[in-house]
Write a protein that holds these residues in place. Sequence first.
Motif, mmCIF file in Angstrom:
data_model
loop_
_atom_site.group_PDB
_atom_site.id
_atom_site.type_symbol
_atom_site.label_atom_id
_atom_site.label_comp_id
_atom_site.label_asym_id
_atom_site.label_seq_id
_atom_site.Cartn_x
_atom_site.Cartn_y
_atom_site.Cartn_z
ATOM 1 N N ALA A 98 -46.554 -91.576 33.961
ATOM 2 C CA ALA A 98 -46.455 -92.768 33.112
ATOM 3 C C ALA A 98 -46.311 -94.030 33.956
ATOM 4 C CB ALA A 98 -45.272 -92.620 32.161
ATOM 5 N N VAL A 99 -45.520 -93.968 35.014
ATOM 6 C CA VAL A 99 -45.354 -95.137 35.898
ATOM 7 C C VAL A 99 -46.668 -95.450 36.596
ATOM 8 C CG1 VAL A 99 -44.206 -95.942 38.008
ATOM 9 C CG2 VAL A 99 -42.870 -94.842 36.198
ATOM 10 N N ALA A 102 -49.030 -97.134 34.186
ATOM 11 C CA ALA A 102 -48.596 -98.510 33.930
ATOM 12 C C ALA A 102 -48.973 -99.426 35.091
ATOM 13 C CB ALA A 102 -47.091 -98.538 33.680
ATOM 14 N N LEU A 106 -51.560 -102.624 34.840
ATOM 15 C CA LEU A 106 -51.198 -103.991 35.243
ATOM 16 C C LEU A 106 -52.145 -104.523 36.316
ATOM 17 C CD1 LEU A 106 -47.287 -103.812 35.328
ATOM 18 C CD2 LEU A 106 -48.732 -105.046 33.698
#
Length: 121
Positions: A98-99, A102, A106
């Motif tokens: 998930a990180v 993300a 970005l």
Amino acid sequence: MLKPHRATNPLPTGQVFATHPAPNPGPETVPSADPAPCSCAPHPAPAPVLGRPQLQITTGGILALTIGGTVLTVAIGTVLTSLLMALALVAGALAVTAVAVAVVALTLRRSLADSPTHRRH
């Protein structure tokens, strides 16, 4: 045809006692030659109840139950601990994924915002 019957109560000792007291002998009755049973004599012990198994636990049996219970507890604890560790690894892997997603999102947004094709003049 119908004769009165005195009710009796059989005891485990084999002796039978009348439920009602015997009538006093009248002048027409002759007392029996048998003396009354002595109530001071010790009664034999009652026979054990049949049909119920007697459980006899020995020292070896107690030791076997203790060792078996300990082994079972350790085995169940090991299985539960390994399941929790697997769950933690999966949760950690999902968190890292998930990180990473993300960060990529970005980065793509920033790079697309800086590209000349998306600028307004």
